[in-house]
Scaffold this motif. Structure first.
Motif, PDB file in Angstrom:
ATOM      1  N   THR A  14      10.827 -52.794 -20.414  1.00  0.00           N
ATOM      2  CA  THR A  14      12.022 -52.067 -20.819  1.00  0.00           C
ATOM      3  C   THR A  14      11.706 -50.582 -20.821  1.00  0.00           C
ATOM      4  OG1 THR A  14      12.630 -53.927 -22.224  1.00  0.00           O
ATOM      5  CG2 THR A  14      13.752 -51.853 -22.622  1.00  0.00           C
ATOM      6  N   ARG A  15      12.577 -49.806 -20.192  1.00  0.00           N
ATOM      7  CA  ARG A  15      12.326 -48.372 -20.071  1.00  0.00           C
ATOM      8  C   ARG A  15      13.478 -47.588 -20.682  1.00  0.00           C
ATOM      9  NH1 ARG A  15       7.640 -48.022 -17.165  1.00  0.00           N
ATOM     10  NH2 ARG A  15       7.441 -49.528 -15.506  1.00  0.00           N
ATOM     11  N   ASP A  16      13.175 -46.383 -21.140  1.00  0.00           N
ATOM     12  CA  ASP A  16      14.195 -45.480 -21.659  1.00  0.00           C
ATOM     13  C   ASP A  16      14.819 -44.759 -20.472  1.00  0.00           C
ATOM     14  OD1 ASP A  16      15.798 -43.816 -23.124  1.00  0.00           O
ATOM     15  OD2 ASP A  16      14.162 -42.561 -23.870  1.00  0.00           O
ATOM     16  N   LEU A  17      16.021 -45.152 -20.104  1.00  0.00           N
ATOM     17  CA  LEU A  17      16.671 -44.594 -18.927  1.00  0.00           C
ATOM     18  C   LEU A  17      16.991 -43.117 -19.081  1.00  0.00           C
ATOM     19  CD1 LEU A  17      19.064 -47.501 -17.920  1.00  0.00           C
ATOM     20  CD2 LEU A  17      16.860 -46.894 -16.949  1.00  0.00           C
ATOM     21  N   MET A  18      17.321 -42.694 -20.275  1.00  0.00           N
ATOM     22  CA  MET A  18      17.649 -41.280 -20.487  1.00  0.00           C
ATOM     23  C   MET A  18      16.421 -40.400 -20.254  1.00  0.00           C
ATOM     24  SD  MET A  18      20.739 -41.642 -20.815  1.00  0.00           S
ATOM     25  CE  MET A  18      21.187 -39.943 -21.008  1.00  0.00           C
ATOM     26  N   ALA A  19      15.266 -40.897 -20.626  1.00  0.00           N
ATOM     27  CA  ALA A  19      14.042 -40.134 -20.397  1.00  0.00           C
ATOM     28  C   ALA A  19      13.698 -40.098 -18.905  1.00  0.00           C
ATOM     29  CB  ALA A  19      12.887 -40.739 -21.179  1.00  0.00           C
ATOM     30  N   MET A  20      14.007 -41.179 -18.202  1.00  0.00           N
ATOM     31  CA  MET A  20      13.704 -41.239 -16.777  1.00  0.00           C
ATOM     32  C   MET A  20      14.587 -40.304 -15.947  1.00  0.00           C
ATOM     33  SD  MET A  20      12.852 -45.220 -16.013  1.00  0.00           S
ATOM     34  CE  MET A  20      12.771 -44.945 -14.267  1.00  0.00           C
ATOM     35  N   CYS A  21      15.818 -40.093 -16.402  1.00  0.00           N
ATOM     36  CA  CYS A  21      16.737 -39.294 -15.589  1.00  0.00           C
ATOM     37  C   CYS A  21      16.763 -37.819 -16.005  1.00  0.00           C
ATOM     38  CB  CYS A  21      18.134 -39.897 -15.601  1.00  0.00           C
ATOM     39  SG  CYS A  21      18.976 -39.788 -17.179  1.00  0.00           S
ATOM     40  N   GLU A  22      15.796 -37.373 -16.786  1.00  0.00           N
ATOM     41  CA  GLU A  22      15.752 -35.965 -17.196  1.00  0.00           C
ATOM     42  C   GLU A  22      15.556 -35.027 -16.011  1.00  0.00           C
ATOM     43  OE1 GLU A  22      12.716 -35.715 -20.136  1.00  0.00           O
ATOM     44  OE2 GLU A  22      14.025 -36.439 -21.747  1.00  0.00           O
ATOM     45  N   ASP A  23      14.760 -35.427 -15.024  1.00  0.00           N
ATOM     46  CA  ASP A  23      14.493 -34.562 -13.866  1.00  0.00           C
ATOM     47  C   ASP A  23      15.736 -34.337 -13.015  1.00  0.00           C
ATOM     48  OD1 ASP A  23      11.890 -34.481 -14.696  1.00  0.00           O
ATOM     49  OD2 ASP A  23      11.196 -36.000 -13.277  1.00  0.00           O
ATOM     50  N   THR A  24      16.469 -35.407 -12.767  1.00  0.00           N
ATOM     51  CA  THR A  24      17.626 -35.311 -11.876  1.00  0.00           C
ATOM     52  C   THR A  24      18.915 -35.038 -12.636  1.00  0.00           C
ATOM     53  OG1 THR A  24      18.003 -37.690 -11.996  1.00  0.00           O
ATOM     54  CG2 THR A  24      16.601 -36.882 -10.197  1.00  0.00           C
ATOM     55  N   GLY A  25      18.991 -35.481 -13.882  1.00  0.00           N
ATOM     56  CA  GLY A  25      20.210 -35.323 -14.651  1.00  0.00           C
ATOM     57  C   GLY A  25      21.247 -36.385 -14.349  1.00  0.00           C
ATOM     58  N   ASN A  26      20.893 -37.332 -13.502  1.00  0.00           N
ATOM     59  CA  ASN A  26      21.824 -38.369 -13.096  1.00  0.00           C
ATOM     60  C   ASN A  26      21.052 -39.673 -12.924  1.00  0.00           C
ATOM     61  OD1 ASN A  26      23.660 -40.027 -11.803  1.00  0.00           O
ATOM     62  ND2 ASN A  26      24.445 -38.414 -10.477  1.00  0.00           N
ATOM     63  N   ILE A  27      21.411 -40.681 -13.679  1.00  0.00           N
ATOM     64  CA  ILE A  27      20.689 -41.955 -13.623  1.00  0.00           C
ATOM     65  C   ILE A  27      20.837 -42.625 -12.264  1.00  0.00           C
ATOM     66  CG2 ILE A  27      22.572 -43.313 -14.621  1.00  0.00           C
ATOM     67  CD1 ILE A  27      18.806 -43.866 -15.159  1.00  0.00           C
ATOM     68  N   TYR A  28      21.992 -42.451 -11.614  1.00  0.00           N
ATOM     69  CA  TYR A  28      22.220 -43.082 -10.315  1.00  0.00           C
ATOM     70  C   TYR A  28      21.347 -42.451  -9.231  1.00  0.00           C
ATOM     71  CZ  TYR A  28      26.112 -45.011 -12.868  1.00  0.00           C
ATOM     72  OH  TYR A  28      26.862 -45.651 -13.806  1.00  0.00           O
ATOM     73  N   GLU A  29      21.165 -41.156  -9.331  1.00  0.00           N
ATOM     74  CA  GLU A  29      20.290 -40.475  -8.382  1.00  0.00           C
ATOM     75  C   GLU A  29      18.841 -40.923  -8.593  1.00  0.00           C
ATOM     76  OE1 GLU A  29      19.204 -35.916  -6.979  1.00  0.00           O
ATOM     77  OE2 GLU A  29      20.837 -36.253  -8.401  1.00  0.00           O
ATOM     78  N   THR A  30      18.457 -41.065  -9.841  1.00  0.00           N
ATOM     79  CA  THR A  30      17.102 -41.537 -10.157  1.00  0.00           C
ATOM     80  C   THR A  30      16.875 -42.939  -9.603  1.00  0.00           C
ATOM     81  OG1 THR A  30      17.091 -40.204 -12.171  1.00  0.00           O
ATOM     82  CG2 THR A  30      15.471 -41.973 -12.042  1.00  0.00           C
TER      83      THR A  30
END
Length: 111
Positions: A14-30
């Motif tokens: 299980t991962r923290d999606l908000m932390a993962m998308c900090e670089d791009t600012g968009n979870i779909y792009e990540t």
């Protein structure tokens, strides 16, 4: 690349999606970045496995000759135990090992 040496887990995490998308600012792009890298890894693994198994290919279509090849079984087991390409790609993304760019964002900065 030796994918056995990766830090990727072999099971789901299980991962923290908000932390993962900090670089791009968009979870779909990540997710798109990770998916493209996972496809690249999958193709590399498939080609590597095909090359190794091609050494054992028998070009005689004789039904009487059915035998087990220990080396072939070991190679197959090795690739089965590797982490899935999506897990490897996700770990690479988290560690910052994936280079990506978005041409539309770069175009906006130039204007």
């Amino acid at each position: 690349m030796d994918y056995r040496k990766t830090n990727a887990p072999t099971t789901t995490v299980t991962r923290d999606l908000m932390a993962m998308c900090e670089d791009t600012g968009n979870i779909y792009e990540t997710v798109a970045i990770i998916a493209k890298r996972a496809n690249q890894i999958s193709v590399e693994l498939k080609n590597e496995l095909s090359k190794k198994l091609a050494e054992f290919a028998s070009y005689n279509d004789n039904l009487e000759e059915v035998f087990e090849n220990r080396e072939q079984i070991e190679i197959s087991r090795y690739y089965e135990k590797l982490p899935k390409p999506t897990l490897i790609a996700t770990q690479e993304y988290i560690e910052g090992k994936i280079y990506y760019r978005n041409p539309s964002k770069e175009k906006d900065k130039l204007q």
